[in-house]
Each structure stands twice: as structure tokens, then as C-alpha cells.
Enzyme design. Structure first.
Site, PDB file in Angstrom:
ATOM      1  CD  GLU A  67       7.696 -11.717   3.361  1.00  0.00           C
ATOM      2  OE1 GLU A  67       7.254 -10.834   4.106  1.00  0.00           O
ATOM      3  OE2 GLU A  67       7.800 -11.569   2.124  1.00  0.00           O
ATOM      4  NE  ARG A  89      -3.639  -2.461   2.066  1.00  0.00           N
ATOM      5  CZ  ARG A  89      -3.784  -3.349   3.020  1.00  0.00           C
ATOM      6  NH1 ARG A  89      -3.238  -3.152   4.195  1.00  0.00           N
ATOM      7  NH2 ARG A  89      -4.499  -4.416   2.829  1.00  0.00           N
TER       8      ARG A  89
END
Length: 181
Positions: free
Chosen positions: A105, A68
């Protein structure tokens, strides 16, 4: 910095346990974005920090990937009277681009920036909503370094300290508004 202003922002970050996978505590800023007073307060706090830290800045760069940062970067750049430079997922920007691959990740990804986004020596602050493991932020830094920009700072709303993303940034200045252990 006013504790009341910081609390107003912190109170609008909502935790979601076990998202996107079991064992992860996701920090959601959607309530912050929905609350115009809290969002304005966030931009106020970031603007105050940037103005106090950097008398001369040319651009805010923000990652427009799945993050964001692109929701925070343009209003901050507007307040500062400077331009915003998007850093996007590979294949999303027209014209000549510079790209870099990095580890996530949960896999691997590529970011890119238009080759004419900044001129050599221009001063840039990279903005994002979150610093977790640091892979995406390091990739954004690498792209700006390739364009010979001067990275003044990596600026985030939230830092997840246990994931040690800050260690990957090496000597690049860093500032987080909120820290979570």
C-alpha cells in the site's frame, strides 16, 4: 463454530483510527496476544477449521515480515503436529533462497523463502493475521508455487473486505475467521 468463542476473539481486536496514516482504521491484535484465554481460543478455532478442512497437511507457512502471522503459525503448526515454514523479508534467511518482489500500500517490498523449505507436492496452508490488499499474501503464494508446493488454503484471522485482497488470490482457497466491512 461457537459464537461465544468467536466473540471472545473478536472482542480482543482493538481499532485504532488514523493509523498508520489518516483515514486508515487499524485493527490491532495486541490485546488478543496479551490474553492467554483469547489467544488459545483463536488457535483452537483455527485448528478446528484446518483439521475439518484438510485431512493431510505437511506444513503451515507464515509470513515473518512486519505481520503477526509468525505469532499465529508456529502454535497452530505445533497443535497440528506439523512443521512451520517462515517466509521473511529479503536478506533475513540464510542459505539459498527464492525471492519475489511485490507492491505494498505504501511502496514496494520483497519476500523470500529458503529453497529447501518444502518439497514439490507438499501440502501447505499459509497463515497470517490479516488480509488487506492481498499483495503480501499473493507474494507468499508465488514463492510456494515456485517451490512446487500444493497450497491448500490462505488462512487469516482478519479480512478487511473493502480492500478486496481476496480478488488477488484468484482460485486459491481462502478462509478468514473475522471479516470487517
Amino acid at each position: 463454530m461457537s459464537d461465544e468463542r468467536l466473540r471472545r476473539v473478536r472482542d480482543r481486536v482493538r481499532p485504532f483510527p488514523d493509523f498508520p496514516v489518516p483515514g486508515v482504521l487499524f485493527r490491532d491484535i495486541s490485546p488478543l496476544l496479551k490474553d492467554p484465554v483469547a489467544f488459545r481460543t483463536l488457535i483452537d478455532l483455527l485448528e478446528d477449521h484446518v483439521r475439518a478442512s484438510f485431512p493431510k497437511i505437511d506444513f503451515i507457512a507464515g509470513k515473518c515480515l512486519d505481520s503477526r502471522g509468525f505469532l499465529i503459525g508456529p502454535p497452530l503448526a505445533q497443535r497440528l503436529g506439523i512443521g512451520f515454514v517462515p517466509i521473511r523479508k529479503k536478506g533475513k534467511l540464510p542459505g539459498p533462497t527464492e525471492s519475489v518482489s511485490y507492491a505494498l500500500e505504501y511502496g514496494k517490498a520483497e519476500l523470500e523463502i529458503q529453497t529447501d523449505a518444502v518439497e514439490p507436492g507438499q501440502k501447505v496452508v499459509i497463515v497470517d493475521d490479516l488480509l488487506a490488499t492481498g499483495g503480501t499474501m499473493c507474494a507468499a503464494c508465488e514463492l510456494l508455487k515456485r517451490l512446487k508446493a500444493e497450497i491448500l488454503e490462505c488462512l487469516v484471522v482478519m479480512e478487511l473486505k473493502p480492500l478486496k485482497g481476496l480478488e488477488k488470490l484468484n482460485s486459491i482457497p481462502f478462509y478468514s475467521l473475522l471479516q470487517y466491512d
